[in-house]
Write an enzyme that holds these catalytic residues in place. Structure first.
Site, PDB file in Angstrom:
ATOM      1  N   ASP A 199       0.807  -1.216   0.000  1.00  0.00           N
ATOM      2  CA  ASP A 199       0.000   0.000   0.000  1.00  0.00           C
ATOM      3  C   ASP A 199       0.845   1.272   0.000  1.00  0.00           C
ATOM      4  O   ASP A 199       0.304   2.370  -0.087  1.00  0.00           O
ATOM      5  CB  ASP A 199      -0.937  -0.005   1.219  1.00  0.00           C
ATOM      6  N   THR A 223      -7.284   5.573  -0.866  1.00  0.00           N
ATOM      7  CA  THR A 223      -7.553   4.231  -1.348  1.00  0.00           C
ATOM      8  C   THR A 223      -9.015   3.853  -1.117  1.00  0.00           C
ATOM      9  O   THR A 223      -9.559   4.082  -0.030  1.00  0.00           O
ATOM     10  CB  THR A 223      -6.647   3.209  -0.644  1.00  0.00           C
ATOM     11  N   GLN A 273      -5.205  -1.963  -6.993  1.00  0.00           N
ATOM     12  CA  GLN A 273      -5.794  -0.956  -6.120  1.00  0.00           C
ATOM     13  C   GLN A 273      -6.525   0.091  -6.955  1.00  0.00           C
ATOM     14  O   GLN A 273      -6.054   0.498  -8.016  1.00  0.00           O
ATOM     15  CB  GLN A 273      -4.688  -0.279  -5.301  1.00  0.00           C
TER      16      GLN A 273
END
Length: 289
Positions: A199, A223, A273
Site C-alpha cells: 500500500d 484508497t 488498487q
C-alpha cells in the site's frame, strides 16, 4: 518506525472474545490510519481462525471510512466456509461503533500444479545501485519525503525508475522493498508484511501520467479498495521488486496494478488498487475544501 520489529508488534493482536481481536497503532504523527496497517492486521486476525497449514491465496478489502490513530481498531472475523480444499474468511474493522474496513480472503494448503509466471516489465537496476525513495521524493514532494522517513523507514524502499508517458500499459514505476531487520520464517507473517508494504506506493502510480505532483494540496488521494493474490512464498527481509503500472484514470478514480518479485525473479504476488484522485478544482466545486 525504523525497524521491522515495530511492524511485527502491530501484527500481535489482542484477543477480546470469540473471533474478535484488537489492533494497536504505532507512535505516529499521522491522524489517519495507514491502509497497509489495516490490511496487515485484518489478515493477522483471519489467520488466528484458519488451520495453520492453509495459506492465503487471495484477498480483497474495501476502505469504508478513514481510521483514526488515536483509537484501537477492533477486528471481527466471520467464518463463511471451511471446506475440504478452501477456507473462506471475512473480517470487519471498526472504531467507535463504525465500520472502517471490510475484507474477505480465501486460504488453501500449498500443492503442486501447472506453473508459469510473467516477467517484470523491464530488467530492474540492482537494489544496491538504486537511491532511497526518499531522495527521489525530495525533488517532487519534500514534505512527503520527511513524513516517509518518520513513518515508514522500517521498509527500506529504493527507487528504480518510472515512466509518466502514455504507453500501452499506462504510467509505470519500479521500486525495491526490503524490511529493515529479519522476519520470522513463518510465510503467513511475510504475507502480512507484503500486504502492509503493497500500500506504500501503488496508488501514487495513477497520478504519474499527470502534471499534478503527488503530495500536492491540489490532489486528494485515498484508497477505495485493495486486492492481492499470493502465488509463491517470497521473503520480505530479502529484496522484493515492486513493478507497478496504472492503465487507467477516469471518474476521479485511479487504477493501479503491482507485481511483487523476489530478487531472483520469482513472482510472489499481485496487488490491484483503485483509489480516489480528485483535483482541487473539483473538490472546491463540491464544497469539500
Amino acid at each position: 518506525m525504523d525497524h521491522i520489529s515495530e511492524i511485527l508488534d502491530l501484527l500481535e493482536l489482542d484477543s477480546c472474545g470469540h473471533d474478535t481481536f484488537i489492533g494497536k497503532h504505532p507512535v505516529t504523527l499521522q491522524q489517519r490510519t495507514f491502509g497497509g496497517q489495516v490490511m496487515a492486521q485484518a489478515l493477522a486476525a483471519m489467520y488466528r481462525t484458519v488451520p495453520s497449514e492453509r495459506l492465503c491465496h487471495s484477498l480483497k478489502g474495501y476502505f469504508l471510512r478513514a481510521g483514526v490513530t488515536s483509537e484501537d481498531i477492533t477486528y471481527t472475523v466471520a467464518r463463511p466456509r471451511d471446506g475440504g480444499s478452501f477456507t473462506t474468511r471475512g473480517v470487519t474493522a471498526s472504531q467507535g461503533g463504525h465500520e472502517i474496513f471490510t475484507m474477505s480472503a480465501s486460504f488453501k494448503e500449498p500443492e503442486d500444479g501447472l506453473e508459469h509466471a510473467a516477467l517484470p516489465s523491464k530488467p530492474p537496476t540492482p537494489p544496491e545501485s538504486c537511491v532511497p525513495l526518499t531522495e527521489q521524493l525530495r525533488t517532487v514532494a519534500p514534505q512527503f519525503a520527511a513524513m516517509w522517513e518518520r513513518e515508514w523507514a522500517a521498509i527500506d524502499t529504493r527507487f528504480v525508475g518510472f515512466s509518466n508517458r502514455e504507453t500501452s500499459e499506462g504510467a509505470r514505476m519500479q521500486v525495491w522493498l526490503r524490511s529493515v531487520g529479519d522476519v520470522p520464517d513463518d510465510p503467513r507473517i511475510h504475507q502480512m508484511v507484503l500486504a502492509y508494504a503493497s500500500d506504500l506506493t501503488l496508488l501514487v502510480v495513477s497520478a504519474l501520467a499527470h502534471p499534478q505532483t503527488f503530495g500536492s494540496p491540489d490532489l486528494q488521494i485515498a484508497t477505495i479498495d485493495h486486492s492481492m493474490w499470493f502465488h509463491r512464498p517470497i521473503r520480505v527481509d530479502d529484496w522484493v521488486l515492486y513493478d507497478q503500472s496504472s492503465p487507467n484514470a477516469a471518474n476521479a478514480l485511479g487504477l493501479s496494478f503491482g507485481s511483487l518479485y523476489d530478487e531472483h525473479g520469482a513472482l510472489g504476488a499481485h496487488a490491484v488498487q483503485e483509489g480516489l484522485i480528485r483535483l482541487g478544482d473539483e473538490r472546491r466545486r463540491r464544497g469539500l475544501v
